[in-house]
Design an enzyme around this catalytic site. Sequence first.
Site, PDB file in Angstrom:
ATOM      1  CB  SER B 153      -0.950  -0.046   1.204  1.00 41.30           C
ATOM      2  OG  SER B 153      -1.930   0.952   1.105  1.00 41.30           O
ATOM      3  NE  ARG B 223      -8.384   1.991  10.711  1.00 35.92           N
ATOM      4  CZ  ARG B 223      -7.343   1.639   9.967  1.00 35.92           C
ATOM      5  NH1 ARG B 223      -6.821   2.482   9.127  1.00 35.92           N
ATOM      6  NH2 ARG B 223      -6.822   0.446  10.074  1.00 35.92           N
ATOM      7  CG  ASP B 373      -6.602  -3.472  -3.322  1.00 32.00           C
ATOM      8  OD1 ASP B 373      -7.413  -2.567  -3.010  1.00 32.00           O
ATOM      9  OD2 ASP B 373      -5.374  -3.365  -3.165  1.00 32.00           O
ATOM     10  CG  HIS B 406      -5.933  -1.842   0.294  1.00 34.14           C
ATOM     11  ND1 HIS B 406      -5.040  -1.814  -0.754  1.00 34.14           N
ATOM     12  CD2 HIS B 406      -5.387  -1.083   1.268  1.00 34.14           C
ATOM     13  CE1 HIS B 406      -3.998  -1.065  -0.406  1.00 34.14           C
ATOM     14  NE2 HIS B 406      -4.188  -0.611   0.805  1.00 34.14           N
ATOM     15  CG  ASP B 407      -7.390  -4.626   5.444  1.00 32.13           C
ATOM     16  OD1 ASP B 407      -6.628  -3.662   5.224  1.00 32.13           O
ATOM     17  OD2 ASP B 407      -8.246  -4.637   6.348  1.00 32.13           O
TER      18      ASP B 407
END
Lengths: 205, 445
Positions: B153, B223, B373, B406-407
């Site tokens: 990332s 967040r 992602d 994405h994680d």
Amino acid sequence: MRMDHQLAERWIAPYSHVLDLGCGNGELLAHLQQNRGVTGYGLEIDEDKINEAIANGLSIVEQDLNDGLARFADNSFDTVVMARALQAVKSPDVLLLDMLRVAREAVITFPNFAHWQNRIHLGLKGIMPVSEALPYEWYNTPNIHLCTFKDFEKLCAQHDIHIINRFAVSDSEKGHSSLMTALIRRAPNLLADVAIYRVSKQKPE
Amino acid sequence: MNSVGVVKPQTLHFAEPLTLECNRTLPSFELIIETYGTLNSDKSNAVLICHALSGSHHAAGFHSDNDKKAGWWDNMIGPNKSIDTNRFFVVCVNNIGSCFGSTGPTSINPESSKAQVYGPDFPLVTIKDWVKTQAMLSDRLEIDVWHAVVGGSMGGMQALQWAADYPSRLKRCVVIASTPKLSAQNIAFNEVARQSILSDPDFKNGRYLQAGTYPRRGLILARMVGHITYLTDDAMKAKFGRDLKSGKFMYGYDVEFQVESYLRYQGERFSENFDANTYLLMTKALDYFDPTRDYPLTQSAQPIDSLVPEELLASSLVESVKADSSEDELAKTLADSADIDNISASNHQELTALKAAFAHTECQYLIVSFTTDWRFAPERSQEIVDALMATGKPVSYINVDAPHGHDSFLFDIPRYMGAVKGFLNAPFMTDNQSKNSQQKLGARS
């Protein structure tokens, strides 16, 4: 090394830039890199084979050949190689032309469906052939566009693709005898089970 | 045991002034780092790990025997793991501007009269600034050439910047779940996150520490937005579906669905240990990232300075993130902007710009993306791959099938872990790869 790879190597110039379509674990690319100073990329979709090739220090890009070669500019390679993958793509004719757009020459190997054993299987036994060159059952084969040497050469003629060289060989052990080699030369479409073609859009000099 | 075990961070002080891209200077700064494994005698086995937005220097192992939570990339780094600490000397550095020990908005501002923290006065930093400090760290550690620079990332952006800025100082570059630059959609998400912090009444123009408040609600909201973009619809469905906490509709605005509860929990945990000014600054660093800026194309290239107005860069953190487009400006931007039909032309321009940015790099690349992602989609990684291939650079690329969005880059996915391991241990290709093919490409163009 696989026979079609050995023969393909002869037509790849030292220190040239090569794209290997369906490169598997990169055996040919590694060989070319080490022995001929060749550089280039392999395209592959098999995950394990990609990882194996990366661990061997090769440059491998995950890509489905059915998506075409649009990401590559015209003439960005000297030679595009495709060993035994043409018959497994959705539009072999489109891919072939694309290959000759990104490189001056293409070296292509594929199994010959007109090989005498295949003819016996289908003609006499009435079942789809399973052989060394075509080791799959009809229901699980990745080969969806099987052709013969004659078919391939007809396609080339239709698209003004010049055949610079051709090797027709038998991949089996008995095919390596000198008698068999002589016979294959006379009737390749019947006796050879694998062909290696070197083709170009430009006329050979 | 395949953990690096208990590790102790070290803080390094850099007494020399550091001039940043925004033209402001830190009189001195500190970097906090962790290292794992042993540096060999010729210092050829060092691997630099660059962290992502909410990451820190604590990438592997534990801080004490009772520590239950390992470093953020513990499944990647350790004995016999992908980044094998039996073989490599691994360094993970916390970036300046962070709130985890390197000099940042929560550090004391040496130029303040009453020893106050920087807060919103901390200058805006860029990916390029971070890489510059990491190069200074390399000098301090006497590591001339990194065996590899690795990041996911935002970490991947640093790895790319390393390749561009210090081409002779790294042999391998691993860029995971990253992008050559943020898209308008990416920047839009960052802006929502920033506005949620800036609009919290407890933000106090960034001087919340002095005011004794904390923009907790803003950080939670920021967040939550970020978290949604890191996951996927399928992953959220599998984890929570439409499950209700109490089993029935309550017809109110309290937490009813499990997914709401999860997001609030994640937001609250995050707000407990993350600094709001750091969040603002790091999202800005993401937005600014653009390795092509240093390599403007000769044709139709804008001068670098015009891309980011000088006053914007030089201003303080809070001022710079305030919405400043007047309606006239906005109307002009929209009128000037490319028609959506011209996307392929602009893609081509992007490729040309990226080629220029990476043409001089010397390392071998591994680019990894994940199928689900959508924050930094596989197509973004492929832009990097295409630019590298077009300049004849040695590059491998895998698009890993993983459900975590994405994680995914934080998960132990065998294919992904195997590729990184194989790449780091592979024989280094002779440099005729790039030289040879560059000659070919040069001869044709």
